[in-house]
Write a protein that holds these residues in place. Structure first.
Motif, PDB file in Angstrom:
ATOM      1  N   GLY A   1       0.815  -1.207   0.000  1.00  8.09           N
ATOM      2  CA  GLY A   1       0.000   0.000   0.000  1.00  8.09           C
ATOM      3  C   GLY A   1       0.850   1.258   0.000  1.00  8.09           C
ATOM      4  N   ALA A   2       1.948   1.240   0.749  1.00 11.38           N
ATOM      5  CA  ALA A   2       2.846   2.394   0.785  1.00 11.38           C
ATOM      6  C   ALA A   2       3.473   2.632  -0.589  1.00 11.38           C
ATOM      7  CB  ALA A   2       3.933   2.177   1.838  1.00 11.38           C
ATOM      8  N   ILE A   3       3.858   1.542  -1.250  1.00 13.60           N
ATOM      9  CA  ILE A   3       4.425   1.675  -2.598  1.00 13.60           C
ATOM     10  C   ILE A   3       3.378   2.236  -3.554  1.00 13.60           C
ATOM     11  CG2 ILE A   3       5.272   0.379  -4.599  1.00 13.60           C
ATOM     12  CD1 ILE A   3       6.766  -1.451  -2.632  1.00 13.60           C
ATOM     13  N   ASP A   4       2.156   1.728  -3.467  1.00 14.35           N
ATOM     14  CA  ASP A   4       1.086   2.238  -4.332  1.00 14.35           C
ATOM     15  C   ASP A   4       0.860   3.727  -4.106  1.00 14.35           C
ATOM     16  OD1 ASP A   4       0.690  -0.228  -5.483  1.00 14.35           O
ATOM     17  OD2 ASP A   4      -0.946  -0.789  -4.138  1.00 14.35           O
ATOM     18  N   TYR A   5       0.882   4.134  -2.827  1.00 12.54           N
ATOM     19  CA  TYR A   5       0.684   5.559  -2.525  1.00 12.54           C
ATOM     20  C   TYR A   5       1.813   6.398  -3.127  1.00 12.54           C
ATOM     21  CZ  TYR A   5       0.702  10.003  -0.160  1.00 12.54           C
ATOM     22  OH  TYR A   5       0.726  11.354   0.082  1.00 12.54           O
ATOM     23  N   LEU A   6       3.049   5.962  -2.928  1.00 14.40           N
ATOM     24  CA  LEU A   6       4.170   6.714  -3.461  1.00 14.40           C
ATOM     25  C   LEU A   6       4.133   6.789  -4.980  1.00 14.40           C
ATOM     26  CD1 LEU A   6       7.011   5.445  -1.104  1.00 14.40           C
ATOM     27  CD2 LEU A   6       6.000   7.722  -1.125  1.00 14.40           C
ATOM     28  N   LEU A   7       3.747   5.677  -5.610  1.00 12.81           N
ATOM     29  CA  LEU A   7       3.641   5.687  -7.068  1.00 12.81           C
ATOM     30  C   LEU A   7       2.561   6.659  -7.558  1.00 12.81           C
ATOM     31  CD1 LEU A   7       4.083   1.899  -7.869  1.00 12.81           C
ATOM     32  CD2 LEU A   7       5.615   3.754  -8.577  1.00 12.81           C
ATOM     33  N   SER A   8       1.504   6.811  -6.756  1.00 13.73           N
ATOM     34  CA  SER A   8       0.416   7.740  -7.144  1.00 13.73           C
ATOM     35  C   SER A   8       0.856   9.200  -7.085  1.00 13.73           C
ATOM     36  CB  SER A   8      -0.803   7.529  -6.243  1.00 13.73           C
ATOM     37  OG  SER A   8      -0.585   8.076  -4.948  1.00 13.73           O
TER      38      SER A   8
END
Length: 197
Positions: free
Chosen positions: A187-194
């Protein structure tokens, strides 16, 4: 000899660790590793870089993924902990998926205490730098490397392992325990990618 000196001059030291290569470990017998463990060598830091034989060969690493697994299993048997480093982007865009999936498959056969992901940096005047300049090597962006790292993480099935990346997008650190915090890490990676434009 070094351990002898540590014991003589620094008797309060009870835990030793060092960097090691896979071929360093393979050269040691089970008995030699057990002796080192009994003399307080309790952890090794190992740059495994990739679990893909084609990528390891491309970068002239001098070992195979199977040799890495054998070496790490020897450490398990000896009771020596190991911390491994994986280089994101090492296969370039062309081998990105292979790098992530084959590295996860390799690591799933082992028991690392820690997996530290770092991003590939090209140093000027090195062969890889020249390959990137000429287009032979297709260098990935930090965001692309993070997508690759997400695929690696998603396919890891490990216990009691700290997963971390201190070079994410040149600005953040992600860190969490596997398997308990795997979904939070994803989830943290997804947030950063967004947040990447």
């Amino acid at each position: 000899q070094i351990i002898d000196l540590v014991e003589k001059y620094m008797p309060k030291v009870t835990r030793l660790s060092t960097y090691a290569r896979v071929d360093d470990i393979l050269r040691k017998t089970d008995e030699e590793l057990a002796l080192l463990r009994s003399r307080n060598l309790k952890a090794l830091h190992i740059g495994v870089e990739s679990g893909s034989d084609s990528i390891l060969a491309m970068h002239k690493k001098g070992i195979t993924a199977d040799q890495t697994v054998k070496a790490l299993q020897k450490l398990d048997k000896a009771g020596i902990d190991y911390y491994v480093t994986v280089v994101m982007g090492l296969g370039g865009r062309r081998l990105s998926k292979i790098h992530a999936l084959e590295t996860a498959a390799m690591l799933n056969q082992t028991n690392p205490v820690n997996i530290w992901c770092i991003k590939l940096i090209l140093w000027e005047n090195t062969p890889l730098y020249k390959d990137a300049q000429s287009g032979v090597f297709d260098m990935m962006t930090p965001a692309e490397m993070m997508v690759e790292e997400r695929l690696l993480l998603k396919n890891l099935n490990l216990k009691n392992c700290l997963f971390e990346d201190t070079t994410v997008l040149d600005a953040y650190t992600i860190q969490g325990n596997l398997p308990e915090q795997k979904e939070q890490l994803l989830g943290a990676i997804d947030y950063l990618l967004s947040t990447v434009k």
